[in-house]
Scaffold this motif. Structure first.
Motif: not given
Length: 138
Positions: A29, A32, A56-60, A63, A77-80
């Protein structure tokens, strides 16, 4: 039914935030956005608030896969992941439960992605626990 998964640890707030970000990165993650709620409420409203950060976390890859199945998923998204200090001085690290979040979409094609994200968040929280359990034993 709860909508987060969480852990509570003892330690220095900023260090816990840093360890959480590193643990998220270990699970693929990126963060962002990093919102300092305490500073924002002080600046915008003149209000005091406990230390509280929203990451605000995102695994590209996940996603991308999810939005390929459900184009509107981007609204979720993103997952908090939140980190906040409690009145008793502990720090809570809490992540949105991806299975609850994705359940809103009512699309079975997202179930395996939600499970994968959930597993990664569980490992992230375990890494935070492990880091601060080791520190308290030293």
């Amino acid at each position: 039914m709860g909508y987060t998964i969480q852990t509570s640890v003892s330690g220095e707030f900023d260090e816990i935030v840093d360890v959480t970000i590193a643990a998220l990165e270990d699970e693929g993650f990126g963060v962002l956005c990093d919102i300092d709620v305490q500073a924002t409420l002080e600046e915008k409203l003149g209000e005091n608030f406990q230390r509280y950060r929203i990451l605000g976390a995102c695994n590209p890859a996940l996603a991308h896969e999810g939005m390929g199945e459900e184009i509107e998923l981007g609204a979720l998204l993103p997952c908090n992941v939140i980190v906040y200090e409690t009145d008793d001085g502990d720090v809570v690290v809490s992540a949105v439960d991806p299975q609850q979040l994705v359940g809103i979409a009512d699309n079975e094609a997202l179930d395996s992605i939600a499970t994968e994200v959930s597993d990664r968040f569980e490992r992230t929280l375990s890494a935070v626990d492990d880091e601060f359990a080791a520190a308290s034993e030293a």
